[in-house]
Enzyme design. Structure first.
Site, PDB file in Angstrom:
ATOM      1  N   CYS A 149       0.831  -1.205   0.000  1.00  0.00           N
ATOM      2  CA  CYS A 149       0.000   0.000   0.000  1.00  0.00           C
ATOM      3  C   CYS A 149       0.866   1.256   0.000  1.00  0.00           C
ATOM      4  O   CYS A 149       1.470   1.559  -1.015  1.00  0.00           O
ATOM      5  CB  CYS A 149      -1.006  -0.046   1.154  1.00  0.00           C
ATOM      6  N   HIS A 182      -3.638  -5.089   0.277  1.00  0.00           N
ATOM      7  CA  HIS A 182      -3.069  -5.674   1.501  1.00  0.00           C
ATOM      8  C   HIS A 182      -3.130  -7.202   1.454  1.00  0.00           C
ATOM      9  O   HIS A 182      -4.111  -7.786   1.929  1.00  0.00           O
ATOM     10  CB  HIS A 182      -3.850  -5.185   2.726  1.00  0.00           C
ATOM     11  N   GLU A 225      -1.639  -9.255   3.243  1.00  0.00           N
ATOM     12  CA  GLU A 225      -1.549  -9.852   4.586  1.00  0.00           C
ATOM     13  C   GLU A 225      -2.913 -10.231   5.159  1.00  0.00           C
ATOM     14  O   GLU A 225      -3.008 -11.153   5.961  1.00  0.00           O
ATOM     15  CB  GLU A 225      -0.805  -8.898   5.545  1.00  0.00           C
TER      16      GLU A 225
HETATM   17  N1  GLN Z   1      -2.032   6.679   2.697  1.00  0.00           N
HETATM   18  C1  GLN Z   1      -2.124   5.912   1.503  1.00  0.00           C
HETATM   19  C2  GLN Z   1      -3.467   6.074   0.817  1.00  0.00           C
HETATM   20  O1  GLN Z   1      -4.422   6.491   1.423  1.00  0.00           O
HETATM   21  C3  GLN Z   1      -1.819   4.448   1.751  1.00  0.00           C
HETATM   22  C4  GLN Z   1      -2.808   3.765   2.624  1.00  0.00           C
HETATM   23  C5  GLN Z   1      -2.307   2.475   3.224  1.00  0.00           C
HETATM   24  O2  GLN Z   1      -1.101   2.205   3.269  1.00  0.00           O
HETATM   25  N2  GLN Z   1      -3.212   1.655   3.735  1.00  0.00           N
HETATM   26  O3  GLN Z   1      -3.592   5.791  -0.354  1.00  0.00           O
END
Ligand code: GLN
EC number: 6.3.4.2
Length: 544
Positions: free
Chosen positions: A384, A510, A512
């Site tokens: 992410c 994600h 995970e």
């Molecule tokens: N802050 C980033 C976004 O909003 C990544 C979010 C995250 O890592 N879950 O796109």
């Protein structure tokens, strides 16, 4: 259809006793006996969901396929049971009140005074039976967050009391989890806190059917007898939950103690077959007897609290077992890292993961980390925000756009290689408004991602507002940052990778959240595998 049976799990004496792990372990045993079991968690705080909570406060926010932002215990439920959870599996006081207040505004209470009893308790009871009424489950385990006696928990405890009464003792039971502390000075285990907490529960009209006692030392027969007598439970219903070296030992420990059989007996259900834990025990066997050992740096800004990256740590345990490898995860604080210190702080790591996150703090350290991993050919996985940092790093140091950034960090950058998603632009509310839950992704053949997944079509869970800026796609690809996974409907880039590197992958989603004991996530499995191979090759070339 048979009547769904309900098990309520309450906690006493102190928090952090591991109610979630006990609930997940019991569900695992029931599942392994052939029952369809699910677990849900009711949390007593006022936030509508934990999505707005700082990870320091409450640990990681877990995300389900249907896009619910939930308590991290749901991660344990999925990792143990290998069955997806949903919004219905996690309810907070905030959600309960919000829905009652919305009903009141719509005039649904027909002029009545809206009260905690019966309106709030009815809403709770309805939600407690939602999954049970779906017909998908034989047994629903409900974990009540917090500790009995807390002001916040009262409406939940009252709802449990009413349901136990309404459903009848063959259909619903209460398991109470307590602590039996060891007083070193006296050299004794003490039962008084458990007696008091059972008494507190009784004051609310609930009699515990089964006691699960967290302890550092074995409970003697005599002590079990004493607990049974004073807490009004059968001796066989006094279950010891001794500290374990891994949470994955707990189902076996509960099996030895007979938590599943005593539960089934109370619910009037047959024991069926003995639990089939073959795959589970194979996993444990590999987890406990590794042939290799690697050190992975987890670079993030919430590293002080282990629970902030819970699912990532667990995914490494699953992937480690698959690869018969002990994965040591070493936390590196991104805020205290820069281009000058990167070498010193990251040297000796066999692999690097740049973690998800929000906001400015520590991001330059993350970008310097990506550069170090890319240039020194250290296996790298960016998740992410970690993926977004990989795109920024590449744009800065390979394309030469020195000010490349995410518009989350610098709205005025000339090169917003990561920018706010179109549909996010008019959103003002922070809660529940990100791009959430499962989205499809098409993977290009011939890429590393395709090899990892062995498939051209995958689905993964998301939680973000910013995206890879498609305007830079050609430039980035031509320079070597391949967009190997793309959302088929929106063209959003979900996976980036680099060739001529032992392993360099960044994912917008994600992975995970979907790693379980039964199904370790392919991305983590391949990452660990690449690290082991890379390390072996490196050691070989050093000895030649
Ligand atoms: N802050 C980033 C976004 O909003 C990544 C979010 C995250 O890592 N879950 O796109």
């Amino acid at each position: 259809m048979n009547q769904t049976k309900y098990i309520f799990v309450t906690g006493g004496v102190t928090s952090s006793l591991g109610k979630g792990i006990i609930a997940a372990s019991l569900a695992k045993l029931l599942q392994a006996r052939g029952y369809r079991a699910t677990i849900q968690k009711f949390d007593p705080y006022i936030n509508v969901d934990p999505g707005t909570l700082n990870p320091y406060e409450h640990g990681e926010c877990y995300v389900t396929d249907d896009g619910a932002e939930t308590d991290l215990d749901l991660g344990h439920y999925e990792r143990f049971l290998n069955v997806p959870t949903s919004q219905a599996n996690n309810v907070t006081t905030g959600r309960v009140y919000l829905s009652v207040i919305e009903k009141e505004r719509r005039g649904e209470f027909l002029g009545k005074t809206v009260q905690v009893v019966p309106h709030i308790t009815n809403e709770i009871k309805e939600r407690m039976q939602l999954l049970g009424k779906s017909g998908d489950f034989d047994i629903v385990i409900t974990e009540i967050g917090g500790t009995v006696g807390d002001i916040e928990s009262l409406p939940y405890i009252e709802s449990v009391r009413q349901l136990l009464w309404e459903l009848g003792e063959e259909n619903a039971i209460c398991i109470h989890l307590t602590l039996v502390p060891y007083l070193a000075a006296a050299g004794e285990l003490k039962t008084k806190p458990t007696q008091h907490s059972v008494k507190t529960l009784m004051e609310s009209g609930i009699k515990a059917d089964i006691l699960v006692c967290r302890t550092e030392h074995e409970l003697s027969d005599e002590l079990r007898q004493k607990l049974a007598l004073f807490c009004n439970v059968k001796k066989e219903a006094v279950i010891q939950s001794i500290d374990a070296s891994t949470i994955y030992d707990v189902p076996n420990l509960m099996l030895e103690e007979g938590l599943d059989t005593v539960t089934l007996k109370k619910l009037g259900l047959p024991e069926k077959n003995t639990p089939d834990l073959k795959n589970w025990n194979e996993f444990l066997q590999k987890h406990k007897n590794p042939k290799h050992e690697i050190n992975i740096g987890l670079v993030g800004k919430y590293v002080e609290l282990q629970d902030s990256y819970k699912s990532i740590l667990e995914a490494f345990i699953h992937a480690g077992a698959t690869n018969e490898t002990k994965v040591n995860v070493i936390s590196v604080h991104s805020e205290y890292l820069d281009a000058k210190t990167a070498e010193k702080q990251l040297k000796g790591l066999d692999g690097i993961l740049v973690a998800p996150g929000f906001g400015n703090r520590g991001i330059e350290g993350k970008i310097d980390t990506v550069r170090y991993a890319r240039e020194n050919k250290i296996p790298f996985l960016g998740i992410c925000l970690g993926m977004q940092m990989a795109v920024i790093e590449f744009a800065r140091n390979v394309l030469g756009y020195a000010d490349a950034n995410s518009s989350e960090m610098n709205e005025n950058t000339e090169h917003p290689v990561i920018n706010l998603m179109e549909e996010q632009k008019n959103i003002e509310n922070k809660g529940g408004t990100m791009r959430l839950g499962a989205w499809k992704c098409s993977i290009k053949e011939g890429t590393l991602a395709h090899k990892i997944y062995g498939s051209s079509e995958i689905s993964e869970r998301h939680r973000h507002r910013y995206e890879y800026n498609g305007k830079y796609l050609n430039e980035l690809q031509n320079a070597g940052l391949i967009a190997s996974g793309i959302n088929p409907d929106t063209n959003l880039v979900e996976i980036v990778e680099i060739k001529d590197h032992p392993f360099f992958v960044g994912v917008q989603y994600h992975p995970e959240y979907k790693s379980t004991v039964a199904n370790p996530h392919p991305l983590f499995v391949s990452f660990v595998n690449a690290i082991v191979k890379n390390k072996t090759n490196r050691l070989k070339s050093q000895t030649v």
